[in-house]
Design a protein around this motif. Structure first.
Motif, PDB file in Angstrom:
ATOM      1  N   ALA A  87      28.242  25.542 -55.613  1.00  0.00           N
ATOM      2  CA  ALA A  87      29.618  25.600 -55.119  1.00  0.00           C
ATOM      3  C   ALA A  87      29.647  25.463 -53.598  1.00  0.00           C
ATOM      4  CB  ALA A  87      30.277  26.913 -55.543  1.00  0.00           C
ATOM      5  N   ILE A  88      28.739  26.182 -52.924  1.00  0.00           N
ATOM      6  CA  ILE A  88      28.698  26.120 -51.456  1.00  0.00           C
ATOM      7  C   ILE A  88      28.364  24.698 -51.003  1.00  0.00           C
ATOM      8  CG2 ILE A  88      27.458  26.923 -49.412  1.00  0.00           C
ATOM      9  CD1 ILE A  88      27.175  29.639 -50.785  1.00  0.00           C
ATOM     10  N   LEU A  90      28.865  21.835 -52.563  1.00  0.00           N
ATOM     11  CA  LEU A  90      29.991  20.921 -52.767  1.00  0.00           C
ATOM     12  C   LEU A  90      31.057  21.116 -51.691  1.00  0.00           C
ATOM     13  CD1 LEU A  90      30.511  20.833 -56.636  1.00  0.00           C
ATOM     14  CD2 LEU A  90      29.563  19.083 -55.145  1.00  0.00           C
ATOM     15  N   VAL A  91      31.341  22.388 -51.358  1.00  0.00           N
ATOM     16  CA  VAL A  91      32.356  22.646 -50.338  1.00  0.00           C
ATOM     17  C   VAL A  91      31.897  22.099 -48.987  1.00  0.00           C
ATOM     18  CG1 VAL A  91      33.542  24.456 -49.049  1.00  0.00           C
ATOM     19  CG2 VAL A  91      33.316  24.639 -51.508  1.00  0.00           C
ATOM     20  N   GLU A  92      30.614  22.311 -48.669  1.00  0.00           N
ATOM     21  CA  GLU A  92      30.103  21.799 -47.393  1.00  0.00           C
ATOM     22  C   GLU A  92      30.131  20.275 -47.356  1.00  0.00           C
ATOM     23  OE1 GLU A  92      29.504  23.458 -44.788  1.00  0.00           O
ATOM     24  OE2 GLU A  92      29.579  25.484 -45.592  1.00  0.00           O
ATOM     25  N   LEU A  95      33.612  18.131 -50.956  1.00  0.00           N
ATOM     26  CA  LEU A  95      34.081  17.809 -52.309  1.00  0.00           C
ATOM     27  C   LEU A  95      34.705  19.054 -52.915  1.00  0.00           C
ATOM     28  CD1 LEU A  95      31.007  15.777 -53.470  1.00  0.00           C
ATOM     29  CD2 LEU A  95      33.321  14.888 -53.362  1.00  0.00           C
ATOM     30  N   THR A  96      35.993  19.191 -52.771  1.00  0.00           N
ATOM     31  CA  THR A  96      36.626  20.411 -53.279  1.00  0.00           C
ATOM     32  C   THR A  96      37.115  20.238 -54.717  1.00  0.00           C
ATOM     33  OG1 THR A  96      38.697  19.718 -52.296  1.00  0.00           O
ATOM     34  CG2 THR A  96      37.304  21.149 -50.980  1.00  0.00           C
ATOM     35  N   LEU A  97      36.889  19.058 -55.275  1.00  0.00           N
ATOM     36  CA  LEU A  97      37.261  18.754 -56.667  1.00  0.00           C
ATOM     37  C   LEU A  97      38.683  19.203 -57.009  1.00  0.00           C
ATOM     38  CD1 LEU A  97      34.007  19.740 -58.605  1.00  0.00           C
ATOM     39  CD2 LEU A  97      34.444  17.712 -57.238  1.00  0.00           C
TER      40      LEU A  97
END
Lengths: 131, 291
Positions: A87-88, A90-92, A95-97
């Motif tokens: 999750a971290i 992807l956020v970095e 990509l917040t989906l």
């Protein structure tokens, strides 16, 4: 070529990713899954990624794409069990989906799908929330 | 005058007058540092002796222009020890640097005795000695600063660990009361702790309470958004609570887009919303007897 199995359970499709995703595998999953949704008329897709420990921007985008594609095919997709590190990452990566549904585990994911699809249940799922 | 000659002048001045210099130097230091108590006198004498010994050896062997040469290493080591001891005792930087600078007066006195009225030679020798001691003094301060910085870094780390507790309010509801300024390093710890706890407890709602955060700027807001998004990716909803009026104003003035994140003014409000979302409620009953 190895493929990720897609299990059918009533109106839902179940995908458990238990190997490290590489790009070709992800593309194959995207193809297979859209084909299966179209063929079976499934209304919900549950993708369990709790064993996925490494993710890159490509895989992140594939996850987002699969969700969007299944929505067009009239099926809801829920991603369950994403690891904190994933999750971290992807956020970095930015990509917040957006629009992708998520749940903590398979059970909560199934509950969410049932609420979304709203099929008449055999055997009420009662919410015994104790406090 | 060549370097070797200067070496010699300086060396023989200290060598012949060693005992005198040492006594005067220690007396000088005691005068300047009243709080370096009697008990430490032994230690002070010891430090001065060792320094003088290594300093002498370095002048005899070493290159006065290049203090990076290996001959000076022992001298630096003594200074490091002194700075470490004084730094950890909580003495001020001046008191630490005094160790080197108070050496000047006895050394110059000795040089004057050696020069015996030759003003030009004395000036040259004093200049050479001053340059040396200044550099050593600066080095002492450098070491002192590093020691203090180490202490500060350690305390910061302690704070970081202390200041990110994740508490369970009800089954499936977590709260994360944030206190103090949020910087990148802290947000990282906060994010990791929160996500880890979400996974361990299987909680679906997390309340981030920012009552104790003094200011919210664009960076802090961005950090908060990242944490909320990461939690959402894992399948947990976040509520941000404890937003004071000034902070609400700042957020709007800065044009920070909080998107569809639920925000509440108080922790109580956020808790109520969390209960509603998980289908729980608080009911009034007869008060339990308190003994």
């Amino acid at each position: 070529m190895e493929r990720i199995p897609i299990l059918r359970m009533g109106d839902y499709l179940l995908v458990t990713i238990q190997v490290d995703m590489h790009d070709r595998l992800a593309m194959a999953l995207q193809d297979d899954l859209t084909a299966r949704i179209a063929k079976t008329g499934a209304q919900g897709v549950l993708i369990d990624i709790s064993s996925l420990e490494i993710v890159d921007s490509f895989i992140g985008r594939i996850i987002s794409n699969i969700s969007g594609m299944s929505r067009i095919l009239d099926a809801h997709t829920v991603i369950v069990g994403m690891q904190p590190a994933v999750a971290i990452t992807l956020v970095e990566l930015g990509l917040t989906l957006p629009g992708v549904l998520t749940a903590l585990d398979v059970e909560k994911g199934m509950a969410l799908l049932r609420r979304l699809v709203d099929v008449p249940e055999e055997g009420d799922d009662e919410d015994n929330a104790e406090f | 005058m060549t370097t070797t000659q200067q070496n010699k002048t300086l060396y023989s001045a200290i060598e012949t007058d060693q005992a005198n210099i040492l006594t005067e130097w220690i007396a000088e230091q005691k005068k300047m540092m009243s709080q370096y108590g009697q008990a430490k006198e032994q230690e002070l004498t010891q430090q001065c002796q060792t320094f003088l010994q290594h300093f002498l050896a370095a002048i005899r062997e070493g290159n006065l222009d290049n203090m990076q040469s290996p001959e000076w290493r022992a001298t630096y080591a003594v200074l490091e020890d002194v700075a470490t001891i004084r730094g950890e005792m909580g003495l001020s930087p001046s008191e630490t640097a005094t160790f080197v600078f108070s050496f000047k007066r006895p050394l110059f006195a000795s040089l004057a005795r050696m020069a015996d009225g030759n003003a030009e030679a004395l000036a040259a020798a004093v200049w050479e000695a001053t340059t040396l001691l200044d550099r050593l003094g600066l080095y002492t301060t450098e070491v002192y600063t590093k020691i203090r910085e180490g202490v500060i870094a350690r305390q910061q780390e302690d704070m970081l660990e202390l200041s990110t507790p994740v508490v369970t309010l009800a089954p499936g509801i977590l709260a994360l009361p944030l206190i103090g300024t949020l910087d990148s390093a802290r947000t990282q710890v906060v994010m990791e702790t929160l996500l880890q706890t979400i996974m361990e407890t299987g909680s679906t709602i997390a309340i981030i309470d920012i009552t104790g955060v003094p200011t919210v700027d664009t960076l802090v807001a961005q950090h908060l958004l990242k944490t909320v998004t990461a939690a959402r990716l894992m399948g947990a909803d976040c509520i941000i609570s404890g937003i004071r009026p000034q902070i609400a104003q700042t957020i709007v003035h800065l044009g920070v887009e909080l998107g569809d994140i639920a925000t509440k003014a108080t922790l109580a409000g956020a808790f109520k919303l969390a209960l509603d979302r998980s289908g729980l409620s608080i009911v009034k009953t007869k008060p339990a007897l308190q003994i």
